[in-house]
Design a protein around this motif. Structure first.
Motif, mmCIF file in Angstrom:
data_model
loop_
_atom_site.group_PDB
_atom_site.id
_atom_site.type_symbol
_atom_site.label_atom_id
_atom_site.label_comp_id
_atom_site.label_asym_id
_atom_site.label_seq_id
_atom_site.Cartn_x
_atom_site.Cartn_y
_atom_site.Cartn_z
ATOM 1 N N THR A 62 0.828 -1.208 0.000
ATOM 2 C CA THR A 62 0.000 0.000 0.000
ATOM 3 C C THR A 62 0.861 1.256 0.000
ATOM 4 O O THR A 62 0.580 2.228 -0.710
ATOM 5 C CB THR A 62 -0.928 -0.004 1.223
ATOM 6 N N ALA A 63 1.920 1.242 0.803
ATOM 7 C CA ALA A 63 2.811 2.401 0.868
ATOM 8 C C ALA A 63 3.487 2.658 -0.474
ATOM 9 O O ALA A 63 3.574 3.807 -0.933
ATOM 10 C CB ALA A 63 3.862 2.180 1.956
ATOM 11 N N LEU A 64 3.952 1.600 -1.117
ATOM 12 C CA LEU A 64 4.590 1.766 -2.430
ATOM 13 C C LEU A 64 3.592 2.269 -3.472
ATOM 14 O O LEU A 64 3.947 3.058 -4.356
ATOM 15 C CB LEU A 64 5.197 0.446 -2.889
ATOM 16 N N SER A 65 2.349 1.822 -3.354
ATOM 17 C CA SER A 65 1.317 2.290 -4.274
ATOM 18 C C SER A 65 1.102 3.795 -4.131
ATOM 19 O O SER A 65 1.047 4.528 -5.120
ATOM 20 C CB SER A 65 0.011 1.542 -4.024
ATOM 21 N N HIS A 66 1.001 4.266 -2.890
ATOM 22 C CA HIS A 66 0.812 5.709 -2.664
ATOM 23 C C HIS A 66 2.042 6.501 -3.098
ATOM 24 O O HIS A 66 1.912 7.591 -3.674
ATOM 25 C CB HIS A 66 0.511 5.968 -1.192
ATOM 26 N N LEU A 67 3.229 5.968 -2.821
ATOM 27 C CA LEU A 67 4.444 6.661 -3.247
ATOM 28 C C LEU A 67 4.502 6.758 -4.767
ATOM 29 O O LEU A 67 4.801 7.821 -5.326
ATOM 30 C CB LEU A 67 5.672 5.914 -2.719
ATOM 31 N N GLY A 68 4.205 5.660 -5.439
ATOM 32 C CA GLY A 68 4.271 5.661 -6.900
ATOM 33 C C GLY A 68 3.277 6.600 -7.545
ATOM 34 O O GLY A 68 3.525 7.121 -8.636
ATOM 35 N N GLN A 69 2.136 6.846 -6.858
ATOM 36 C CA GLN A 69 1.113 7.722 -7.410
ATOM 37 C C GLN A 69 1.218 9.149 -6.887
ATOM 38 O O GLN A 69 0.362 9.988 -7.191
ATOM 39 C CB GLN A 69 -0.272 7.143 -7.106
ATOM 40 N N GLY A 70 2.249 9.426 -6.065
ATOM 41 C CA GLY A 70 2.499 10.794 -5.635
ATOM 42 C C GLY A 70 1.674 11.278 -4.461
ATOM 43 O O GLY A 70 1.674 12.474 -4.170
ATOM 44 N N THR A 71 0.969 10.380 -3.761
ATOM 45 C CA THR A 71 0.232 10.779 -2.551
ATOM 46 C C THR A 71 1.147 10.541 -1.351
ATOM 47 O O THR A 71 1.063 9.523 -0.671
ATOM 48 C CB THR A 71 -1.081 9.981 -2.423
ATOM 49 N N TYR A 72 2.014 11.516 -1.110
ATOM 50 C CA TYR A 72 3.120 11.314 -0.182
ATOM 51 C C TYR A 72 2.690 11.223 1.279
ATOM 52 O O TYR A 72 3.307 10.493 2.063
ATOM 53 C CB TYR A 72 4.139 12.446 -0.357
ATOM 54 N N GLU A 73 1.645 11.940 1.663
ATOM 55 C CA GLU A 73 1.215 11.883 3.060
ATOM 56 C C GLU A 73 0.677 10.492 3.396
ATOM 57 O O GLU A 73 1.007 9.917 4.448
ATOM 58 C CB GLU A 73 0.157 12.944 3.334
ATOM 59 N N LYS A 74 -0.146 9.935 2.517
ATOM 60 C CA LYS A 74 -0.652 8.585 2.746
ATOM 61 C C LYS A 74 0.485 7.572 2.709
ATOM 62 O O LYS A 74 0.486 6.601 3.479
ATOM 63 C CB LYS A 74 -1.699 8.242 1.683
ATOM 64 N N ALA A 75 1.438 7.792 1.817
ATOM 65 C CA ALA A 75 2.582 6.890 1.754
ATOM 66 C C ALA A 75 3.370 6.915 3.059
ATOM 67 O O ALA A 75 3.772 5.858 3.575
ATOM 68 C CB ALA A 75 3.491 7.284 0.583
ATOM 69 N N ALA A 76 3.577 8.108 3.612
ATOM 70 C CA ALA A 76 4.321 8.214 4.873
ATOM 71 C C ALA A 76 3.603 7.473 5.992
ATOM 72 O O ALA A 76 4.235 6.738 6.775
ATOM 73 C CB ALA A 76 4.500 9.690 5.238
#
Length: 488
Positions: free
Chosen positions: A257-271
């Motif tokens: 899930t974190a990699l998915s958010h990072l790859g799509q540029g949603t950095y807060e959710k990725a963090a």
């Protein structure tokens, strides 16, 4: 850090992936990068992909990356990777002016190994396809599922990701338990991460999460014919084992899930997702095969610094013992966090520049390094200027290690006013009296509109009631011009 853009092409995709750029990243004393130490954390296809990425952006160490990549290719089952590597090396040589050594002098493909591997792959594929056909004729669901799974593993190892995904998804029709569905989803997640197909990760994370809950419920339910309670020791051991297995799967789902958010540029959710990943031991065989613990520390920290307020960074990173273990893998990350928390922003920017080559060398992080660095820089400028009504640009120049001209360029993010003659930044002053007048005027207009609306509603309601009564022959028609006691 100075980055030379050699090539820029537009591709369809998400907003953060529409533009793929090939950078030339320096490797020197100001930007150190130990390739052998870096690549020793990975194995299999991930190591090959990372070496090819490093080779494409770092011409100064491209020959070394080429040699290491050939070594890893000889340990794989896909001889065609050598042709891809050779094409990428030659393309890089043409971009940098042909100054790279001849690839044939660096490392050559073992043709004997390649012929043997091609023969072995053909024999294994034929065997697996015959087994699938036999099981399909016999209608044995469990055997058909396993045959599709084995074919998916085979095609993934040989680099045919499309066919591999087809067999993995086909096995879903023959899954008889929640555990089978969970295994299928985890295999697809590994495949999607290797492909860097971030947009589809969350779909299979959701399916795997549902299958995990169902499998856990099935494992904890009592057996149909059981009458007595199990022995306390055996029950505790079994419960502990099941809990550990669930933690292992959950950590992998959080990482996906974190990699998915990072790859799509949603950095807060990725963090947030990176910060709740369990210990490295819970990731099991994903460590090295897909990612390294140091990567999690870098991804999570950069995303958090770019999006979190400083109060949240203290509670969610510095006081997070599990994530602290990841930070220990990269000592400069702790130094970066402490400098940011202590408002030592010059050190923050120096660390980001010094280790920028390490960040650009990462296949998952590379497309986002520029944006994350810019967000962190902007946050630092805002935090520094927040207590002041005005400040000299020379003081900010000393605090950030920039020239006055660079400071004047970076403070454009403010709604303040720069006195270019005296080199002073003034905060924007808010006229609270003007705000009060605007609010009062808006309230008066709303009150008048509301009164008109209520009068119209009352009039329409009275007319509607008159029509209803007239239709029921209860009262005569209202004379024309007689309404609310008004007679023309």
């Amino acid at each position: 850090m100075d980055i030379d853009r050699v090539e820029e092409t537009q591709q369809a995709g998400t907003a953060n992936q529409t533009s793929r750029r090939t950078f030339v990243v320096p490797v020197d004393d100001a930007h150190p990068f130990d390739l052998e130490s870096y690549i020793s954390n990975y194995s299999g296809r991930t190591a090959i992909d990372r070496l090819m990425h490093v080779m494409s952006i770092c011409p100064s160490i491209a020959p070394e990356a080429f040699q290491l990549c050939v070594q890893h290719i000889h340990q794989s089952r896909d001889p065609s990777l050598y042709q891809n590597l050779l094409h990428a090396y030659e393309e890089l040589g043409s971009n940098v002016g042909g100054s790279l050594p001849n690839p044939m002098e660096l490392a050559e493909l073992d043709t004997k190994w390649a012929d043997e591997m091609i023969t072995k792959n053909h024999a294994d594929r034929t065997k697996l396809e015959v087994e699938l056909k036999t099981y399909s004729n016999n209608m044995i669901k469990e055997s058909i599922r396993m045959a599709h799974r084995d074919l998916g593993d085979f095609y993934r190892a040989t680099g045919d990701y499309g066919t591999s995904l087809k067999h993995y998804t086909k096995s879903r029709e023959f899954c008889t338990t929640s555990q089978h569905v969970l295994d299928m989803c985890m295999s697809i997640l590994e495949l999607l991460i290797e492909q860097r197909n971030y947009s589809h990760l969350t779909t299979y994370v959701f399916k795997a999460d549902a299958a995990l809950d169902a499998a856990t419920a099935a494992n904890t339910a009592p057996a149909p014919g059981s009458t007595g309670a199990p022995a306390p020791t055996a029950s505790a051991a079994g419960s502990k084992k099941k809990s550990a297995e669930r933690d292992n799967v959950q950590a992998k789902l959080d990482l996906a899930t974190a990699l998915s958010h990072l790859g799509q540029g949603t950095y807060e959710k990725a963090a947030l997702c990176f910060l709740k990943i369990g210990p490295a031991k819970d990731l099991g065989d994903w460590v090295g095969k897909l990612i390294a613990p140091s990567d999690i520390a870098i991804y999570g920290t950069l995303c958090a610094l770019a999006t979190f307020p400083r109060s949240s960074i203290k509670g969610k990173i510095l006081e997070n013992s599990v994530f602290g273990a990841y930070i220990e893998q990269e000592p400069y990350i702790r130094e970066l966090i402490e400098a940011y928390m202590n408002s030592n922003f010059k050190t923050v920017l120096e660390l980001l520049s010094r280790y920028s080559t390490r960040h650009y060398a990462d296949i998952h992080l590379s497309p986002h390094v520029h944006d994350l660095t810019q967000f962190i820089r902007n946050s630092a400028v805002v935090l520094y200027f927040q207590p002041f009504a005005s400040i000299k640009l020379e003081r900010m120049s000393a605090a950030f290690g920039w020239t006055v001209e660079e400071v004047e360029h970076h403070v454009e993010i403010f709604h303040g006013r720069v006195d270019s003659q005296n080199k002073i930044l003034h905060a924007k002053k808010t006229d609270y009296r003007m705000n009060f007048r605007s609010c009062n005027k808006a309230g008066t207009e709303m009150h008048l509109r509301t009164g008109s609306f209520c009068f119209a509603c009352d009039s329409n309601s009275y007319l509607f009631q008159c029509v209803r009564r007239q239709q029921a022959d209860l009262i005569p028609c209202v004379p024309a011009g007689d309404f609310y006691g008004i007679v023309e």
